[in-house]
Write a protein that holds these residues in place. Structure first.
Motif, PDB file in Angstrom:
ATOM      1  N   LEU A  44       0.827  -1.214   0.000  1.00  0.00           N
ATOM      2  CA  LEU A  44       0.000   0.000   0.000  1.00  0.00           C
ATOM      3  C   LEU A  44       0.858   1.260   0.000  1.00  0.00           C
ATOM      4  O   LEU A  44       0.617   2.181  -0.788  1.00  0.00           O
ATOM      5  N   LEU A  45       1.855   1.305   0.881  1.00  0.00           N
ATOM      6  CA  LEU A  45       2.712   2.483   0.971  1.00  0.00           C
ATOM      7  C   LEU A  45       3.484   2.713  -0.322  1.00  0.00           C
ATOM      8  O   LEU A  45       3.587   3.843  -0.797  1.00  0.00           O
ATOM      9  N   HIS A  46       4.002   1.646  -0.895  1.00  0.00           N
ATOM     10  CA  HIS A  46       4.797   1.799  -2.117  1.00  0.00           C
ATOM     11  C   HIS A  46       3.929   2.238  -3.297  1.00  0.00           C
ATOM     12  O   HIS A  46       4.325   3.111  -4.066  1.00  0.00           O
ATOM     13  N   ILE A  47       2.753   1.654  -3.415  1.00  0.00           N
ATOM     14  CA  ILE A  47       1.851   2.038  -4.504  1.00  0.00           C
ATOM     15  C   ILE A  47       1.412   3.493  -4.327  1.00  0.00           C
ATOM     16  O   ILE A  47       1.346   4.256  -5.292  1.00  0.00           O
ATOM     17  N   ALA A  48       1.121   3.888  -3.091  1.00  0.00           N
ATOM     18  CA  ALA A  48       0.697   5.267  -2.826  1.00  0.00           C
ATOM     19  C   ALA A  48       1.801   6.257  -3.190  1.00  0.00           C
ATOM     20  O   ALA A  48       1.526   7.337  -3.717  1.00  0.00           O
ATOM     21  N   ARG A  49       3.045   5.894  -2.927  1.00  0.00           N
ATOM     22  CA  ARG A  49       4.176   6.793  -3.196  1.00  0.00           C
ATOM     23  C   ARG A  49       4.659   6.710  -4.642  1.00  0.00           C
ATOM     24  O   ARG A  49       5.424   7.560  -5.083  1.00  0.00           O
ATOM     25  N   ASN A  50       4.218   5.671  -5.359  1.00  0.00           N
ATOM     26  CA  ASN A  50       4.640   5.455  -6.752  1.00  0.00           C
ATOM     27  C   ASN A  50       3.435   5.087  -7.601  1.00  0.00           C
ATOM     28  O   ASN A  50       3.318   3.952  -8.069  1.00  0.00           O
ATOM     29  N   LYS A  94       1.481  -4.998 -16.094  1.00  0.00           N
ATOM     30  CA  LYS A  94       0.332  -4.372 -15.436  1.00  0.00           C
ATOM     31  C   LYS A  94       0.808  -3.280 -14.490  1.00  0.00           C
ATOM     32  O   LYS A  94       1.767  -3.459 -13.749  1.00  0.00           O
ATOM     33  N   GLN A  95       0.108  -2.142 -14.548  1.00  0.00           N
ATOM     34  CA  GLN A  95       0.329  -1.069 -13.592  1.00  0.00           C
ATOM     35  C   GLN A  95      -0.645  -1.252 -12.440  1.00  0.00           C
ATOM     36  O   GLN A  95      -1.762  -1.719 -12.637  1.00  0.00           O
ATOM     37  N   VAL A  96      -0.221  -0.844 -11.262  1.00  0.00           N
ATOM     38  CA  VAL A  96      -1.051  -0.986 -10.075  1.00  0.00           C
ATOM     39  C   VAL A  96      -1.298   0.391  -9.480  1.00  0.00           C
ATOM     40  O   VAL A  96      -0.372   1.196  -9.345  1.00  0.00           O
ATOM     41  N   SER A  97      -2.547   0.660  -9.147  1.00  0.00           N
ATOM     42  CA  SER A  97      -2.872   1.923  -8.487  1.00  0.00           C
ATOM     43  C   SER A  97      -3.902   1.665  -7.392  1.00  0.00           C
ATOM     44  O   SER A  97      -4.637   0.676  -7.434  1.00  0.00           O
ATOM     45  N   LEU A  98      -3.909   2.552  -6.407  1.00  0.00           N
ATOM     46  CA  LEU A  98      -4.844   2.425  -5.293  1.00  0.00           C
ATOM     47  C   LEU A  98      -6.210   2.967  -5.693  1.00  0.00           C
ATOM     48  O   LEU A  98      -6.310   3.885  -6.504  1.00  0.00           O
ATOM     49  N   THR A  99      -7.228   2.400  -5.102  1.00  0.00           N
ATOM     50  CA  THR A  99      -8.583   2.901  -5.301  1.00  0.00           C
ATOM     51  C   THR A  99      -8.937   3.815  -4.127  1.00  0.00           C
ATOM     52  O   THR A  99      -8.212   3.877  -3.127  1.00  0.00           O
ATOM     53  N   GLU A 100     -10.036   4.484  -4.264  1.00  0.00           N
ATOM     54  CA  GLU A 100     -10.530   5.340  -3.179  1.00  0.00           C
ATOM     55  C   GLU A 100     -10.791   4.503  -1.928  1.00  0.00           C
ATOM     56  O   GLU A 100     -10.580   4.965  -0.800  1.00  0.00           O
ATOM     57  N   SER A 101     -11.223   3.256  -2.101  1.00  0.00           N
ATOM     58  CA  SER A 101     -11.512   2.364  -0.971  1.00  0.00           C
ATOM     59  C   SER A 101     -10.284   2.053  -0.126  1.00  0.00           C
ATOM     60  O   SER A 101     -10.411   1.692   1.039  1.00  0.00           O
ATOM     61  N   ALA A 102      -9.098   2.194  -0.696  1.00  0.00           N
ATOM     62  CA  ALA A 102      -7.860   1.874   0.026  1.00  0.00           C
ATOM     63  C   ALA A 102      -7.432   2.991   0.971  1.00  0.00           C
ATOM     64  O   ALA A 102      -6.573   2.782   1.830  1.00  0.00           O
TER      65      ALA A 102
END
Length: 153
Positions: A44-50, A94-102
């Motif tokens: 979660l932290l890595h996806i949020a920062r990247n 595949k790229q990964v991104s956070l959703t609003e739910s996260a």
């Protein structure tokens, strides 16, 4: 190499290893109290920062194999925390991104991270922290170079 240098290197490497394990164990314990896992929190932290990080970069950062990452991301996706999308020009990537739910879970992880940082760095002033950060950066670069087959001097 002098005996003093050798003893200092040993003490530093041992201290670094022990501190890393203790930090991870403590963080994992706090996360588990909240029903979270260390692997999910780090992702979660890595996806949020990247934002838009691709799966292979994320696997490398987390130091896990691709099948393990896929299972982790499958679980996070089924909970609505991430979405995966194709990378333009590479159907397999595949790229990964956070959703609003996260965002709620991310806030919890960030709060726990702040608690751990404040506790472990208590009594360490800005100058010491800057020196330690530079040293750790150099250590990381040397390890990366060695892993890439280069000898660091």
């Amino acid at each position: 190499m002098t005996t003093t240098r050798s003893a200092s290197e040993f003490a530093f490497a041992t201290g670094l290893s022990n501190a890393s394990r203790k930090m991870q164990t403590t963080f994992d314990g706090l996360l588990r109290q909240k029903g979270l896992t260390l692997a999910r929190a780090r992702a979660l932290l890595h996806i949020a920062r990247n934002p838009g990080v691709n799966q292979s970069e994320l696997a490398k950062f987390l130091a896990i194999e691709s099948p393990t990452l896929v299972r982790l991301l499958d679980a996070m996706e089924s909970q609505g925390f991430i979405q995966r999308s194709a990378v333009e020009g590479d159907r397999r990537a595949k790229q990964v991104s956070l959703t609003e739910s996260a965002q709620g879970e991310l806030r919890q992880v960030e709060e726990l991270s702040q608690i751990i940082r404040a506790f472990m760095l208590r009594g360490v002033d800005e100058e010491e922290l800057a020196v330690a950060t530079r040293v750790l950066g150099r250590v990381f670069e040397n390890i990366e170079a060695a892993m890439d087959g280069h000898v660091a001097s």
